[in-house]
Design a protein around this motif. Structure first.
Motif, PDB file in Angstrom:
ATOM      1  N   TRP A 111       0.828  -1.212   0.000  1.00  0.00           N
ATOM      2  CA  TRP A 111       0.000   0.000   0.000  1.00  0.00           C
ATOM      3  C   TRP A 111       0.864   1.265   0.000  1.00  0.00           C
ATOM      4  N   LEU A 112       2.171   1.092   0.160  1.00  0.00           N
ATOM      5  CA  LEU A 112       3.100   2.217   0.128  1.00  0.00           C
ATOM      6  C   LEU A 112       3.914   2.255  -1.164  1.00  0.00           C
ATOM      7  N   GLU A 113       3.697   1.277  -2.033  1.00  0.00           N
ATOM      8  CA  GLU A 113       4.446   1.233  -3.288  1.00  0.00           C
ATOM      9  C   GLU A 113       3.848   2.203  -4.307  1.00  0.00           C
ATOM     10  N   LYS A 114       4.709   2.722  -5.189  1.00  0.00           N
ATOM     11  CA  LYS A 114       4.267   3.725  -6.166  1.00  0.00           C
ATOM     12  C   LYS A 114       3.551   3.108  -7.353  1.00  0.00           C
ATOM     13  N   ARG A 115       3.710   1.823  -7.573  1.00  0.00           N
ATOM     14  CA  ARG A 115       3.062   1.155  -8.704  1.00  0.00           C
ATOM     15  C   ARG A 115       2.074   0.116  -8.189  1.00  0.00           C
ATOM     16  N   GLY A 116       1.107  -0.223  -9.018  1.00  0.00           N
ATOM     17  CA  GLY A 116       0.116  -1.223  -8.643  1.00  0.00           C
ATOM     18  C   GLY A 116      -1.197  -0.573  -8.252  1.00  0.00           C
ATOM     19  N   PRO A 117      -2.231  -1.386  -8.072  1.00  0.00           N
ATOM     20  CA  PRO A 117      -3.569  -0.846  -7.819  1.00  0.00           C
ATOM     21  C   PRO A 117      -3.742  -0.262  -6.413  1.00  0.00           C
ATOM     22  N   LYS A 118      -2.861  -0.583  -5.480  1.00  0.00           N
ATOM     23  CA  LYS A 118      -3.049  -0.131  -4.103  1.00  0.00           C
ATOM     24  C   LYS A 118      -2.478   1.289  -3.921  1.00  0.00           C
ATOM     25  N   PRO A 163       1.504   6.793  -1.698  1.00  0.00           N
ATOM     26  CA  PRO A 163       1.996   7.710  -2.738  1.00  0.00           C
ATOM     27  C   PRO A 163       0.911   8.639  -3.275  1.00  0.00           C
ATOM     28  N   PHE A 164      -0.322   8.144  -3.404  1.00  0.00           N
ATOM     29  CA  PHE A 164      -1.437   8.981  -3.848  1.00  0.00           C
ATOM     30  C   PHE A 164      -1.669  10.129  -2.869  1.00  0.00           C
ATOM     31  N   LEU A 165      -1.656   9.835  -1.560  1.00  0.00           N
ATOM     32  CA  LEU A 165      -1.862  10.881  -0.559  1.00  0.00           C
ATOM     33  C   LEU A 165      -0.683  11.847  -0.522  1.00  0.00           C
ATOM     34  N   GLU A 166       0.533  11.322  -0.645  1.00  0.00           N
ATOM     35  CA  GLU A 166       1.720  12.193  -0.662  1.00  0.00           C
ATOM     36  C   GLU A 166       1.662  13.179  -1.822  1.00  0.00           C
ATOM     37  N   ASP A 167       1.362  12.681  -3.014  1.00  0.00           N
ATOM     38  CA  ASP A 167       1.300  13.556  -4.193  1.00  0.00           C
ATOM     39  C   ASP A 167       0.196  14.600  -4.052  1.00  0.00           C
ATOM     40  N   VAL A 226       4.325  16.762   4.774  1.00  0.00           N
ATOM     41  CA  VAL A 226       5.363  15.780   4.458  1.00  0.00           C
ATOM     42  C   VAL A 226       5.049  14.494   5.214  1.00  0.00           C
ATOM     43  N   PHE A 227       5.264  13.362   4.549  1.00  0.00           N
ATOM     44  CA  PHE A 227       5.019  12.043   5.134  1.00  0.00           C
ATOM     45  C   PHE A 227       6.351  11.435   5.562  1.00  0.00           C
ATOM     46  N   TRP A 228       6.296  10.606   6.612  1.00  0.00           N
ATOM     47  CA  TRP A 228       7.471   9.821   6.998  1.00  0.00           C
ATOM     48  C   TRP A 228       7.020   8.421   7.369  1.00  0.00           C
ATOM     49  N   TYR A 229       7.755   7.434   6.829  1.00  0.00           N
ATOM     50  CA  TYR A 229       7.587   6.034   7.220  1.00  0.00           C
ATOM     51  C   TYR A 229       8.942   5.384   7.033  1.00  0.00           C
TER      52      TYR A 229
END
Length: 231
Positions: free
Chosen positions: A31-38, A42-46, A54-57
């Motif tokens: 769910w944190l990857e930039k590619r794929g349906p999840k 990244p969607f929220l960060e953009d 700013v996000f941190w994980y």
């Protein structure tokens, strides 16, 4: 629902940035990857980059970082905790014993905001933190919508809208006071050692701690003098 395109930094202090800490189980890392349906994070960060937020994980950990210390420091500096909830999340010892207690402490001490996201079906107790708060989405878990792209997109917008409102509220509020440092410590070098005793002294005006040598007194040494008398 808040207007997604509305500026969220209205009334914010100059230079203020909202810091968002993401807590998740490694089993849910897709769910944190930039590619794929999840790709939720990244969607929220953009979408919130210009908020500004700013996000941190832990993807941002670098080689050699003390990971436990760094994660807890980031929690203490965050304005919002975003929790990606699944059974793996609930089962992970570090989350249960380290992250959630520290997040709860920041809620009580600094007014940190908490937003739980229901990734997968799981069992939680609504009477305990953090599940005494409204969890999103309001319907099925996100993973149950993967087959319906339209439904998944609507839920992403629902989450973005709620998070954007939290960011707006965060930026409109005064910056919370910093988390107080731990109390000064004192230790000695050990019995019989030649190293002087060292004490940690907190500098004035909340400056950095410094090490200050402390003189060690030695007991007076007795000297015997033998005197020979010639007869």
């Amino acid at each position: 629902m808040a207007e997604i395109g509305a500026p969220s930094g209205v009334g914010a202090e100059p230079g203020r940035v909202c810091r968002i800490f993401v807590s998740y189980a490694h089993a849910d890392a897709d769910w944190l990857e930039k590619r794929g349906p999840k790709r939720l994070i990244p969607f929220l960060e953009d979408s919130l980059r210009d908020a500004p937020a700013v996000f941190w994980y832990d993807h941002y950990l670098r080689g050699g970082d003390p990971w436990r210390t760094k994660i807890l420091e980031e929690i203490e500096q965050a304005d919002i905790a975003l929790l990606l909830v699944s059974q793996d999340f609930l089962n992970r010892p570090f989350i249960k014993n380290e992250e959630l207690p520290r997040i709860q402490a920041m809620v009580e001490q600094r007014g940190m905001r908490v937003l739980p996201i229901h990734l997968k079906p799981c069992l939680w107790d609504e009477k305990i933190f953090p599940f005494d708060r409204q969890i999103l989405p309001s319907g099925p878990a996100l993973v149950e919508m993967l087959a319906d792209e339209g439904a998944l997109e609507r839920v992403r917008i629902e989450i973005l809208s709620a998070l954007k409102e939290q960011v707006r509220s965060c930026l409109a509020s005064p910056a919370p006071p910093p988390t107080p440092p731990p109390p000064p410590q004192q230790w000695t070098s050990g019995a019989g050692g030649s190293t002087p005793e060292v004490r940690v002294v907190q500098a004035a005006a909340a400056g950095p701690a410094r090490r200050e040598p402390v003189a060690r007194t030695r007991p007076a040494r007795s000297v015997r003098v033998a005197v020979g008398v010639a007869l």
